[in-house]
Design a protein around this motif. Structure first.
Motif, short mmCIF file in Angstrom:
data_model
loop_
_atom_site.label_atom_id
_atom_site.label_comp_id
_atom_site.label_asym_id
_atom_site.label_seq_id
_atom_site.Cartn_x
_atom_site.Cartn_y
_atom_site.Cartn_z
N TYR A 120 0.73 -0.91 0.35
CA TYR A 120 -0.11 -0.47 0.04
C TYR A 120 1.27 1.26 0.09
CZ TYR A 120 1.01 0.24 5.00
OH TYR A 120 1.90 1.23 6.36
N ALA A 121 0.61 2.10 -0.86
CA ALA A 121 0.85 3.89 -0.47
C ALA A 121 0.70 4.77 0.67
CB ALA A 121 0.28 4.02 -1.93
N THR A 122 2.10 4.35 1.21
CA THR A 122 2.02 5.19 2.45
C THR A 122 2.14 6.78 2.02
OG1 THR A 122 4.37 5.10 2.14
CG2 THR A 122 3.61 3.89 4.33
N SER A 123 2.78 6.85 1.31
CA SER A 123 2.66 8.98 0.12
C SER A 123 2.84 7.72 -1.15
CB SER A 123 3.89 8.88 0.27
OG SER A 123 5.14 9.05 -0.14
N LEU A 124 2.38 9.14 -2.70
CA LEU A 124 2.65 9.16 -3.76
C LEU A 124 2.77 10.42 -4.32
CD1 LEU A 124 -0.40 7.59 -3.08
CD2 LEU A 124 0.08 6.76 -4.59
N PHE A 160 4.98 15.16 -2.23
CA PHE A 160 4.24 13.82 -2.11
C PHE A 160 2.64 13.80 -0.47
CE2 PHE A 160 9.21 13.06 -1.48
CZ PHE A 160 9.07 11.61 -2.07
N SER A 161 1.80 13.00 -1.70
CA SER A 161 0.57 12.79 -1.36
C SER A 161 0.42 11.90 -0.25
CB SER A 161 -0.06 13.10 -2.36
OG SER A 161 -0.61 14.18 -3.01
N ARG A 162 0.03 12.24 1.24
CA ARG A 162 0.00 10.85 2.42
C ARG A 162 -1.12 9.94 1.98
NH1 ARG A 162 2.89 15.05 4.72
NH2 ARG A 162 1.38 14.99 6.01
N THR A 163 -1.31 9.09 2.08
CA THR A 163 -2.27 8.39 2.46
C THR A 163 -2.59 8.08 4.13
OG1 THR A 163 -0.96 6.21 2.54
CG2 THR A 163 -2.39 6.92 0.51
N ASP A 164 -4.34 7.45 3.81
CA ASP A 164 -4.82 8.14 5.30
C ASP A 164 -4.38 6.71 6.06
OD1 ASP A 164 -7.38 8.87 7.01
OD2 ASP A 164 -7.63 6.71 6.94
N GLN A 165 -3.88 7.74 6.75
CA GLN A 165 -3.67 6.75 8.06
C GLN A 165 -4.87 5.40 8.66
OE1 GLN A 165 -0.48 6.77 8.92
NE2 GLN A 165 -0.06 5.03 10.73
N SER A 166 -5.59 5.79 9.05
CA SER A 166 -6.93 4.86 9.36
C SER A 166 -7.16 3.65 8.16
CB SER A 166 -7.86 5.54 10.55
OG SER A 166 -8.35 5.48 9.01
N LEU A 167 -7.24 4.08 7.08
CA LEU A 167 -7.48 2.93 6.12
C LEU A 167 -5.66 2.30 6.06
CD1 LEU A 167 -9.19 5.30 3.49
CD2 LEU A 167 -9.91 2.97 5.09
N GLY A 182 4.89 1.59 1.33
CA GLY A 182 5.61 2.15 0.61
C GLY A 182 5.32 3.55 -0.79
N VAL A 183 6.88 3.76 -0.83
CA VAL A 183 6.01 5.30 -1.28
C VAL A 183 5.82 4.77 -3.08
CG1 VAL A 183 6.84 6.82 -2.77
CG2 VAL A 183 7.77 6.42 -0.10
N ILE A 184 5.09 5.33 -3.72
CA ILE A 184 4.26 4.56 -5.02
C ILE A 184 4.36 6.17 -5.90
CG2 ILE A 184 2.61 4.25 -6.49
CD1 ILE A 184 1.60 2.24 -4.34
N ALA A 185 5.08 5.28 -7.19
CA ALA A 185 5.69 6.38 -8.00
C ALA A 185 4.97 6.85 -9.08
CB ALA A 185 7.29 6.39 -8.50
N THR A 186 4.12 7.67 -9.71
CA THR A 186 3.35 7.97 -10.88
C THR A 186 3.38 9.13 -12.41
OG1 THR A 186 0.80 7.42 -9.13
CG2 THR A 186 0.26 8.01 -11.47
N GLY A 187 3.20 8.14 -13.77
CA GLY A 187 3.66 8.93 -14.57
C GLY A 187 2.91 8.26 -15.63
N ASP A 188 2.87 8.91 -16.02
CA ASP A 188 1.99 8.47 -17.86
C ASP A 188 2.42 7.97 -18.50
OD1 ASP A 188 -1.25 9.92 -17.02
OD2 ASP A 188 -0.33 11.57 -18.10
N CYS A 238 -8.38 13.13 -4.13
CA CYS A 238 -8.97 13.13 -2.79
C CYS A 238 -8.63 14.06 -1.48
CB CYS A 238 -8.20 11.36 -2.64
SG CYS A 238 -9.23 9.80 -3.65
N THR A 239 -6.69 14.09 -2.08
CA THR A 239 -6.31 15.35 -0.71
C THR A 239 -6.93 16.73 -1.04
OG1 THR A 239 -4.57 14.11 -1.20
CG2 THR A 239 -4.26 16.95 -0.18
#
Ligand code: ADE
Length: 227
Positions: free
Chosen positions: A90-94, A117-124, A142-148, A180-181
């Motif tokens: 799961y992403a801790t941040s993206l 870095f966008s952080r994901t929701d801690q409780s989820l 972990g960190v997930i990196a996104t690109g086209d 989402c953020t």
């Protein structure tokens, strides 16, 4: 309402099969499937590949369908030698690895008005760890990196891994995270590894898309049941 989002048909087919019965709504050249899982109403969709498609679909899930939480399910390329095909993270941040205004002295992944870095929701994320523990599944954050871009090249892979300290690469998470953020919706981002993002990643992706998508979808369903 809980949104379950994938990028490709293959990523949500296992979810729809597990749900069995659902209603279909057509909007913005896409289909949205609503149903009840346990006590929760869910809306399921796939966005089509890439940052623009996933940002649009996320916005629709929140603004038209009233999603109060979003769980993403899908596959990714591994950048971490401890993450193998079929493993989940799961992403801790993206971060968006292809966002580049470095010509103006800014770091990679940055434009004014956003965090790199966008952080994901801690409780989820904590819920995911509990579900994994209960099922005896290995799950790392972990960190997930996104690109086209589908990353299918050793040098590009190393660059993304080293520039962002990233563990996996895919094509939607960072944009879903941004939306989402900004709309204040807690989100969770799960990916099962389909390939290792180096030479031959295209062959692995074709071979393991279905099996890895299924692993991720099954886990996300368990999370929704636990919510
Ligand atoms: N999704 C799955 N594998 C990927 C890769 N190697 N690059 C980008 N997105 C992916």
């Amino acid at each position: 309402m809980i949104a379950i989002l994938g990028a490709m048909q293959e990523e949500i087919t296992p979810i729809l099969q597990m749900i069995g019965e659902y209603e279909t709504t057509e909007f913005a050249n896409n289909k949205f499937y609503t149903a009840k899982i346990g006590n929760n109403y869910v809306v399921v969709a796939y966005s089509k590949i890439g940052k623009v498609n996933s940002a649009l679909t996320t916005s629709i899930l929140v603004q038209k369908f009233g999603a109060k939480k979003l769980l993403f399910t899908g596959v990714a390329g591994s950048l971490n030698e401890n993450l193998h095909i079929g493993d989940i993270l799961y992403a801790t941040s993206l971060v968006q690895h292809d966002l580049d205004i470095t010509a103006f002295g800014h770091p990679h992944g940055f434009v004014p008005g956003i965090e790199i870095f966008s952080r994901t929701d801690q409780s989820l994320n904590e819920l995911a760890q509990k579900v994994a523990q209960k099922q005896g599944i290995k799950l790392i954050g972990g960190v997930i990196a996104t690109g086209d871009q589908f990353v299918c090249d050793k040098n590009k892979k190393e660059w993304i891994k080293n520039t962002f300290n990233a563990d996996a690469v895919e094509m939607e998470g960072g944009s879903v995270a941004q939306v989402c953020t900004q709309l204040n919706v807690p989100f969770f981002m799960l990916r099962a590894i389909s390939d290792e993002a180096g030479g031959g990643a295209d062959v692995d992706f074709d071979e393991f898309l279905n099996s890895s998508a299924n692993i991720s979808a099954k886990f996300v369903i368990e999370m929704v049941k636990a919510l």
